[in-house]
Design an enzyme around this catalytic site. Sequence first.
Site, short mmCIF file in Angstrom:
data_model
loop_
_atom_site.label_atom_id
_atom_site.label_comp_id
_atom_site.label_asym_id
_atom_site.label_seq_id
_atom_site.Cartn_x
_atom_site.Cartn_y
_atom_site.Cartn_z
N CYS A 1 -4.84 1.95 33.97
CA CYS A 1 -5.10 1.61 33.15
C CYS A 1 -5.50 2.27 31.68
O CYS A 1 -7.07 1.76 32.04
CB CYS A 1 -4.65 0.46 32.54
SG CYS A 1 -3.86 0.49 30.48
N HIS B 1 5.29 1.15 33.00
CA HIS B 1 3.81 0.54 32.87
C HIS B 1 3.37 0.95 30.55
O HIS B 1 3.66 -0.13 30.49
CB HIS B 1 2.99 1.91 33.09
CG HIS B 1 1.62 1.66 33.17
ND1 HIS B 1 0.74 1.03 33.99
CD2 HIS B 1 0.28 1.60 31.79
CE1 HIS B 1 -0.18 0.88 32.79
NE2 HIS B 1 -1.21 0.99 32.06
N GLU B 2 4.44 2.13 30.91
CA GLU B 2 4.24 2.28 28.84
C GLU B 2 4.92 1.63 28.19
O GLU B 2 4.89 0.79 27.36
CB GLU B 2 4.02 3.72 28.60
CG GLU B 2 3.14 4.95 29.32
CD GLU B 2 1.78 4.24 29.17
OE1 GLU B 2 0.94 4.01 28.20
OE2 GLU B 2 0.99 4.50 29.88
N HIS C 1 3.40 -2.07 27.79
CA HIS C 1 2.20 -1.96 26.64
C HIS C 1 3.65 -2.44 25.11
O HIS C 1 2.91 -3.45 24.21
CB HIS C 1 1.64 -0.71 26.17
CG HIS C 1 0.71 -0.55 27.56
ND1 HIS C 1 -0.53 -1.25 27.40
CD2 HIS C 1 0.74 0.24 28.10
CE1 HIS C 1 -1.55 -1.12 28.62
NE2 HIS C 1 -0.75 0.20 29.09
#
Length: 194
Positions: free
Chosen positions: A103, A145-146, A149
């Site tokens: 990350c 993953h994004e 966020h």
Amino acid sequence: MTICPILKLGDTRLLDTSPHVGDINARQTQNIIQDLLDTLKNTPAGAGLAAPQIGHMQRIILYHIPRERITQEKNAQTIPYTILINPLYMPKKAETTLGLEGCLSLPNIRAVVPRYEHILYTAQTPTGETIQGEASGFHARVIQHECDHLDGILILKRIDSLRHIGFTQEMHKRYDSTKEHAIRTDTAGSIHET
């Protein structure tokens, strides 16, 4: 051209949930998109970036899969820079796979993270068009993953043991794909090294 600093672990903004983007055509939204593009293009190690990572609390992600990030997985292909606004995803199948993730907000750290192998997603484009897509393997991992966020979730929240996180160099030694060393999960989701 605005290359923004990437927020690092410890900045509490990384733990906040970002609101839905209302007006995609607003100058502010278009500026965020340009900031994401300028910043990621200047960060060769990154496959993706979310607006909160550069201090913009909006549900916008950017990712790409260049040739050098293509894995040996079946049907893997390059993907150009892609912006997803207000993205949502759901698993196509409930099964998850484990993989090493890094990350940009946790430099020099890698973690073994479970992710859905196949997902369906929907989002809006920078022109306001609603799109639907399907992703698998590394492509699916990057989107998940994004999207994490956008909800203030870092990879640290996805691991169940400190055994599954470490400095990049050490984690690559442990999980080097050229060695006979693999990661598997049991039906309860516990991680085992083999």
